[in-house]
Design an enzyme around this catalytic site. Structure first.
Site, mmCIF file in Angstrom:
data_model
loop_
_atom_site.group_PDB
_atom_site.id
_atom_site.type_symbol
_atom_site.label_atom_id
_atom_site.label_comp_id
_atom_site.label_asym_id
_atom_site.label_seq_id
_atom_site.Cartn_x
_atom_site.Cartn_y
_atom_site.Cartn_z
ATOM 1 N N HIS A 276 0.824 -1.039 0.004
ATOM 2 C CA HIS A 276 -0.049 0.069 0.074
ATOM 3 C C HIS A 276 0.969 1.237 -0.035
ATOM 4 O O HIS A 276 0.691 2.355 -0.882
ATOM 5 C CB HIS A 276 -0.872 0.123 1.300
ATOM 6 C CG HIS A 276 -1.868 1.086 1.380
ATOM 7 N ND1 HIS A 276 -3.107 1.097 1.071
ATOM 8 C CD2 HIS A 276 -1.549 2.527 1.718
ATOM 9 C CE1 HIS A 276 -3.867 2.219 1.162
ATOM 10 N NE2 HIS A 276 -2.767 3.188 1.760
ATOM 11 N N GLU A 277 1.826 1.370 0.982
ATOM 12 C CA GLU A 277 2.778 2.636 1.103
ATOM 13 C C GLU A 277 3.497 2.508 -0.374
ATOM 14 O O GLU A 277 3.817 3.562 -0.625
ATOM 15 C CB GLU A 277 3.450 2.406 2.223
ATOM 16 C CG GLU A 277 2.847 2.435 3.550
ATOM 17 C CD GLU A 277 1.782 3.599 3.581
ATOM 18 O OE1 GLU A 277 1.888 4.835 2.964
ATOM 19 O OE2 GLU A 277 0.697 3.486 4.314
ATOM 20 N N HIS A 280 1.987 4.682 -2.677
ATOM 21 C CA HIS A 280 1.875 5.828 -2.593
ATOM 22 C C HIS A 280 3.426 6.610 -3.062
ATOM 23 O O HIS A 280 3.423 7.585 -3.801
ATOM 24 C CB HIS A 280 1.732 6.187 -0.930
ATOM 25 C CG HIS A 280 0.396 6.325 -0.431
ATOM 26 N ND1 HIS A 280 -0.531 7.261 -1.049
ATOM 27 C CD2 HIS A 280 -0.149 5.734 0.416
ATOM 28 C CE1 HIS A 280 -1.673 7.337 -0.309
ATOM 29 N NE2 HIS A 280 -1.602 5.951 0.604
ATOM 30 N N GLU A 306 -4.391 7.991 -2.911
ATOM 31 C CA GLU A 306 -5.025 6.737 -2.480
ATOM 32 C C GLU A 306 -5.376 5.781 -3.543
ATOM 33 O O GLU A 306 -5.200 4.545 -3.436
ATOM 34 C CB GLU A 306 -6.080 6.961 -1.437
ATOM 35 C CG GLU A 306 -5.909 7.450 -0.051
ATOM 36 C CD GLU A 306 -4.841 6.771 0.577
ATOM 37 O OE1 GLU A 306 -4.733 5.616 0.576
ATOM 38 O OE2 GLU A 306 -3.936 7.360 1.445
#
Length: 509
Positions: A276-277, A280, A306
């Site tokens: 997930h990160e 980003h 996001e």
């Protein structure tokens, strides 16, 4: 993805009108000060000793006051006025539009309020971390209430004629109207609630090979996180992975750092948080090097950001093709013998009784978001007092998810967001909706995306996102960017179709 060498001198537009060049010189100082503040924030969350908070608060406050002065001062106002009549192409005009918007929103803010708010945010984050560790909401409540009051003061200074919450919302989503967000929420509730109920009624157990083989130490899990980052081509020379109380990403196109956290009993928690990160970070790293310090070299909004994290987490790392290519690597690190199908099931289990948002499955996650947004808004608007938050939180958890936390640490204290700002949770759901729409458009363009994922060929996916999203920075407002990338306005249709197909197959619906 290979990241090219940078030449920051390329940010100078020698052929641009003099008024434009002067404006960009003024704004670059603002941008670089904000970038420096971001490094101090990262340090506070990752490496700063606990006792450093008072000094860090003063440091960040001084930087924010200086940044505010440069953004809203006479020199910036004069530069904007001079650039008003300059003959500019579309990209330069977008830079001017974004600087004018930021200048206009902030020029009425007293510098003293900016400084006080920044210092209190730094203080609040330390108090939140201690309160969560001690499971003591009453310890955090006074700081939270003061923070709310300061943010309301700020919103009213920006625009006294509109609701404070709406003004706060535009900090993260400047171009997606709040009423459009509310429509998306209603569409999601209408689609997700019956789907979750059908899954619960199906009473079908999916495989849990990694949980059953635990626990796992931090070194083992870190090795797995580093392995997936290597597979995704996260560049060592422009990024790093660390541990923090709440996973986050900080940085820019030259230095995009991520954090994760580890649960001994479930290595997939850190694994999905890491991916997930990375999503980003991929956005930051995909921004054009030559636009560093300009709005065109900065990310657009929380929702668009996001969409990148949710794409890589859900549309890549939670797919069966991904695990067909990666399961052997995971087994080697964890000492397990899971099959690709078992691993796929393990990362897609639906847990309606889960208490923690960042550990939530792909469906119930959005009920976690909706309840936070409702409490967030009620607190800002004065309909819920600070002392009522734990009770209201538990009631909404019971109503939406049928589970009540035993502790506030697992309830209203679990998120870091309220220690800094409000109206911030919506971006997660906007991002999930947009990620599905982008995934659909990518598959239309690239063809067999599943085959690329299965073979570990992730560069075409990253390049597609860079071409359609990252490289534009803030050139387009959100609605125009979505249409530019996908050919149609933002819609929840693709997300609902995606989850119905995916979880219908997994749970035999």
């Amino acid at each position: 993805m290979a990241v090219p060498d940078a030449d920051l001198d390329s940010t100078v537009d020698d052929d641009a009108p003099e008024a434009y060049r002067d404006l960009m010189d003024q704004y670059a100082r603002v941008s670089h000060l904000e970038s420096g503040s971001g490094v101090l924030y990262w340090d506070q969350q990752v490496t700063m000793p606990e006792g450093g908070t008072p000094a860090r608060g003063k440091q960040l406050a001084a930087l924010s006051a200086t940044t505010h002065e440069k953004l809203t001062g006479d020199a910036m106002a004069d530069a904007l006025a001079a650039a008003k009549d300059a003959d500019l192409d579309a990209e330069r005009a977008a830079n001017v539009r974004e600087i004018r918007r930021r200048h206009g929103r902030n020029r009425s803010l007293p510098e003293s309020l900016v400084e006080e708010l920044t210092e209190h945010q730094s203080h609040s984050q330390q108090v939140w971390q201690e309160a969560k560790g001690d499971d003591d909401f009453s310890r955090f409540a006074p700081a939270l209430e003061t923070l709310r009051d300061l943010h309301v003061d700020r919103a009213e200074a920006i625009d006294p004629d509109r609701p404070a919450y709406e003004v706060m919302y535009e900090d993260g989503e400047p171009y997606l109207p709040l009423d459009r967000l509310e429509e998306v929420f209603e569409e999601l509730k209408a689609g997700l609630v019956p789907l979750i109920e059908s899954i619960e009624a199906a009473d079908r157990d999916l495989a849990s090979p990694f949980v059953e083989a635990g626990p796992y130490d931090e070194e083992t899990q870190r090795g797995l996180s580093e392995a997936v980052l290597d597979a995704l081509a996260y560049p060592d020379d422009r990024g790093r992975i660390d541990v923090s109380a709440h996973p986050f990403t900080s940085g820019n196109q030259f230095d995009a750092r991520i954090t994760t956290r580890f649960k001994p009993e479930d290595p997939m928690d850190a694994f999905t948080a890491t991916v997930h990160e990375f999503g980003h970070a991929s956005y930051e790293l995909g921004l054009p090097d030559g636009r560093f310090g300009e709005p065109l070299g900065a990310s657009l909004s929380s929702g668009v950001h996001e969409s990148q994290s949710r794409f890589w987490e859900n549309h890549v790392a939670r797919t069966e093709p991904f695990w067909e290519g990666f399961v052997d690597e995971a087994n080697d690190h964890l000492g397990t013998d899971a099959t690709a199908r078992e691993a796929y099931e393990a990362v897609n289990q639906i847990y309606p009784d889960n208490l923690i948002r960042v550990e939530a499955d792909e469906l119930t996650y959005h009920l976690h978001i909706i309840l936070r947004c409702e409490i967030d808004r009620a607190f800002v608007e004065g309909d819920v007092g600070v002392d009522e938050i734990p009770e209201v939180w538990n009631a909404k958890m019971d109503d939406y998810l049928g589970v009540v936390p035993d502790t506030d640490a697992d309830g209203c204290l679990q998120d870091i967001h309220w220690s800094s700002r409000f109206a911030a949770f919506q971006g997660y759901t906007i991002g999930s909706v947009l990620a599905a729409q982008l995934d659909h458009a990518m598959r239309e363009d690239l063809g067999d995306v599943d085959a690329l994922i299965r073979e570990g060929e992730f560069e075409p996916l990253w390049e597609w996102m860079t071409e359609h999203v990252h490289r534009h920075g803030r050139r387009y407002p959100t609605d125009e960017l979505v249409e530019e990338a996908t050919g149609e306005p933002l819609t929840a249709e693709y997300f609902l179709d995606y989850v119905e197909e995916k979880f219908g197959e997994l749970y035999g619906l």
